[in-house]
Design a protein around this motif. Structure first.
Motif, mmCIF file in Angstrom:
data_model
loop_
_atom_site.group_PDB
_atom_site.id
_atom_site.type_symbol
_atom_site.label_atom_id
_atom_site.label_comp_id
_atom_site.label_asym_id
_atom_site.label_seq_id
_atom_site.Cartn_x
_atom_site.Cartn_y
_atom_site.Cartn_z
ATOM 1 N N ARG A 65 0.833 -1.208 0.000
ATOM 2 C CA ARG A 65 0.000 0.000 0.000
ATOM 3 C C ARG A 65 0.870 1.261 0.000
ATOM 4 N N ILE A 66 1.945 1.227 0.773
ATOM 5 C CA ILE A 66 2.854 2.372 0.814
ATOM 6 C C ILE A 66 3.460 2.608 -0.563
ATOM 7 N N LEU A 67 3.879 1.529 -1.212
ATOM 8 C CA LEU A 67 4.466 1.647 -2.543
ATOM 9 C C LEU A 67 3.436 2.160 -3.549
ATOM 10 N N ASP A 68 2.228 1.629 -3.496
ATOM 11 C CA ASP A 68 1.174 2.084 -4.415
ATOM 12 C C ASP A 68 0.880 3.568 -4.219
ATOM 13 N N THR A 69 0.900 4.021 -2.975
ATOM 14 C CA THR A 69 0.642 5.441 -2.690
ATOM 15 C C THR A 69 1.711 6.323 -3.320
ATOM 16 N N ALA A 70 2.982 5.928 -3.176
ATOM 17 C CA ALA A 70 4.078 6.721 -3.736
ATOM 18 C C ALA A 70 4.029 6.723 -5.253
ATOM 19 N N MET A 71 3.720 5.584 -5.855
ATOM 20 C CA MET A 71 3.685 5.504 -7.316
ATOM 21 C C MET A 71 2.506 6.288 -7.882
ATOM 22 N N ALA A 72 1.402 6.310 -7.157
ATOM 23 C CA ALA A 72 0.266 7.120 -7.606
ATOM 24 C C ALA A 72 0.582 8.610 -7.520
ATOM 25 N N HIS A 73 1.442 8.980 -6.572
ATOM 26 C CA HIS A 73 1.831 10.379 -6.405
ATOM 27 C C HIS A 73 2.809 10.823 -7.490
ATOM 28 N N ARG A 74 3.572 9.861 -8.046
ATOM 29 C CA ARG A 74 4.553 10.169 -9.086
ATOM 30 C C ARG A 74 4.276 9.279 -10.299
ATOM 31 N N PRO A 75 3.149 9.471 -11.001
ATOM 32 C CA PRO A 75 2.798 8.608 -12.137
ATOM 33 C C PRO A 75 3.851 8.677 -13.237
ATOM 34 N N GLY A 76 4.095 7.529 -13.854
ATOM 35 C CA GLY A 76 5.078 7.469 -14.925
ATOM 36 C C GLY A 76 6.490 7.198 -14.447
ATOM 37 N N GLU A 77 6.706 7.160 -13.125
ATOM 38 C CA GLU A 77 8.034 6.885 -12.579
ATOM 39 C C GLU A 77 8.060 5.499 -11.941
ATOM 40 N N VAL A 78 9.261 5.028 -11.640
ATOM 41 C CA VAL A 78 9.428 3.708 -11.033
ATOM 42 C C VAL A 78 10.097 3.869 -9.674
ATOM 43 N N ALA A 79 9.843 2.909 -8.800
ATOM 44 C CA ALA A 79 10.446 2.946 -7.466
ATOM 45 C C ALA A 79 11.876 2.439 -7.521
ATOM 46 N N HIS A 80 12.774 3.144 -6.832
ATOM 47 C CA HIS A 80 14.157 2.721 -6.714
ATOM 48 C C HIS A 80 14.441 2.072 -5.366
ATOM 49 N N LEU A 81 13.909 2.656 -4.316
ATOM 50 C CA LEU A 81 14.142 2.094 -2.989
ATOM 51 C C LEU A 81 13.065 2.567 -2.027
ATOM 52 N N THR A 99 13.677 5.898 -14.692
ATOM 53 C CA THR A 99 13.872 4.536 -15.199
ATOM 54 C C THR A 99 14.540 3.714 -14.110
ATOM 55 N N PRO A 100 14.490 2.385 -14.207
ATOM 56 C CA PRO A 100 15.123 1.564 -13.165
ATOM 57 C C PRO A 100 16.617 1.846 -13.001
ATOM 58 N N GLU A 101 17.317 2.117 -14.097
ATOM 59 C CA GLU A 101 18.759 2.311 -14.019
ATOM 60 C C GLU A 101 19.173 3.765 -13.802
ATOM 61 N N ALA A 102 18.236 4.682 -13.693
ATOM 62 C CA ALA A 102 18.572 6.094 -13.476
ATOM 63 C C ALA A 102 19.270 6.278 -12.139
ATOM 64 N N SER A 103 20.140 7.290 -12.067
ATOM 65 C CA SER A 103 20.895 7.538 -10.843
ATOM 66 C C SER A 103 19.969 7.884 -9.680
ATOM 67 N N MET A 104 20.249 7.289 -8.529
ATOM 68 C CA MET A 104 19.447 7.585 -7.340
ATOM 69 C C MET A 104 19.646 9.013 -6.862
ATOM 70 N N GLU A 105 20.737 9.648 -7.262
ATOM 71 C CA GLU A 105 20.953 11.039 -6.878
ATOM 72 C C GLU A 105 19.940 11.972 -7.534
ATOM 73 N N ASP A 106 19.280 11.491 -8.583
ATOM 74 C CA ASP A 106 18.256 12.291 -9.253
ATOM 75 C C ASP A 106 16.845 11.938 -8.786
ATOM 76 N N ASP A 107 16.746 11.062 -7.789
ATOM 77 C CA ASP A 107 15.430 10.628 -7.316
ATOM 78 C C ASP A 107 14.647 11.765 -6.669
#
Length: 390
Positions: A65-81, A99-107
């Motif tokens: 549920r926590i993950l779904d909430t975050a993804m709904a808040h940032r549509p079109g993005e993927v979870a890194h951690l 994207t999955p391989e995008a730098s976490m510093e840009d999260d």
């Protein structure tokens, strides 16, 4: 007893290692001072909503549920951690990237209440105000990995300057008592004695901070080595398989990890394709449950398609050294009392650095022989002439 020739050589080492690294060490000390209290400063300046006051023991909702909430808040993005900060026990940081391989510093981090799934706000690295700017300057001078490695070289020179200063302290103070500052014999000698006194008093502390700081500059390389050697061996059976978006329940994956390591606590989970995981796994990092082990992590790989346990191994010694050095560098082990001690030592180190530059500059303008002849007995001048570190 150390010879006059050895003293001259150690003087040369101490002078030039100190001069080369002093400017950068002064920057690190000045930026490190507020970073010791970064948690308190960030809390005082935070614009995020504060967690609700709920009854003690209110359980967390599911990670799904926590993950779904975050993804709904940032549509079109993927979870890194998904990260659990012990200093904010009711909040989870969900790092979202393009994207999955995008730098976490840009999260963009979505801060979610783990009990209610209420979003407290978002935070992007580098846009968190003055403290993010100070941290970036302290870590790599805005130069990325080259900046980190350069500061590592400066830290190594600093350690050599400390060791050479300790070696020279004994012959320099041969006929004096510890703590004596010759106030009546000129400003230069007064500052020389103060420089030596403060330097030897914090020598052990600066050795610890300097060594841990140097190790921290190798973080990117050490983590890359872990990925290639350890993580590569743990996922050897998956080599050649293409990346697929995770379908297994995150809640079930973390539950499996907890069964695997019942004496440890959840720290964070890295998603497939990110720098801390493989293209096929949730990598769930568990931490110790005691103050001395809370910074030590153990990775557990869970298949992101089936939710099955894949492998788990202790971190190698070089990653363990890195994990231990990071909190020790900023005095994070002992709460506010230790932070205050760290801050006091940091201020003393700044005085030592500034006084060292002052002494070098004065010696350039006034030859040391003239300065000492005006203020020292002949017998003491002979010893100090060979052993002076100014």
């Amino acid at each position: 007893m150390i010879s006059a020739l050895a003293i001259r050589r150690w003087c040369w080492v101490h002078k030039w290692t100190s001069l080369v690294c002093t400017l950068f060490l002064l920057m690190l000390c000045l930026t490190g001072l507020p970073l010791i209290f970064h948690e308190e400063i960030e809390h005082a300046t935070s614009t995020l909503e504060q967690p609700e006051e709920l009854p003690a023991g209110t359980p967390w909702t599911s990670f799904d549920r926590i993950l779904d909430t975050a993804m709904a808040h940032r549509p079109g993005e993927v979870a890194h951690l998904v990260f659990s900060d012990p200093h904010h026990p009711h909040e989870l940081y969900v790092g979202m990237g393009t994207t999955p391989e995008a730098s976490m510093e840009d999260d963009t981090g979505v801060i979610v209440d783990a009990r209610t799934t209420r979003i407290h706000g978002t935070k992007k690295f580098g846009e968190g105000g003055i403290m993010d700017w100070v941290l970036k300057l302290h870590v790599d001078m805005f130069a990325g990995l080259p900046g980190k490695l350069f500061l590592g070289v400066m830290a190594a020179l600093f350690l050599l300057a400390i060791v050479s200063g300790v070696v020279l302290y004994a012959p320099f103070m041969r006929e004096r008592s510890y703590g004596v500052v010759r106030r009546e014999r000129g400003a230069r000698l007064r500052w020389l004695d103060l420089h030596n006194l403060l330097g030897i008093s914090v020598a052990a502390w600066v050795l610890v901070v300097g060594a841990t700081g140097m190790i921290n500059t190798w973080a990117d390389l050490l983590l890359k080595l872990w990925q290639v050697k350890e993580l590569g061996a743990m996922t050897a059976a998956y080599q050649g398989q293409p990346y697929r978006p995770p379908t297994a329940s995150l809640e079930s994956a973390i539950a499996t990890a907890r069964v695997s390591e019942p004496a440890m606590k959840f720290s964070f989970v890295a998603f497939p394709g990110t720098a801390f995981s493989s293209p096929h796994h949730y990598t769930i990092f568990m931490r110790g449950d005691r103050p001395l082990t809370a910074r030590l992590l153990k990775p557990i790989l869970i298949d992101a398609q089936t939710g099955a346990f894949t492998d788990s191994r202790d971190m190698p010694w070089y990653v363990t050294a890195l994990l231990l050095s990071q909190p020790l560098h900023f005095g994070d082990y002992g709460g506010m009392p230790l932070k205050i001690i760290w801050a006091l030592f940091d201020v003393i180190a700044i005085v030592v650095l500034v006084s060292g530059v002052y002494l070098w500059w004065k010696r350039r303008k006034v030859p040391v022989e003239i300065d000492l002849r005006q203020s020292e007995p002949a017998t003491e001048f002979a010893a100090v002439k060979e052993g002076s570190i100014a």
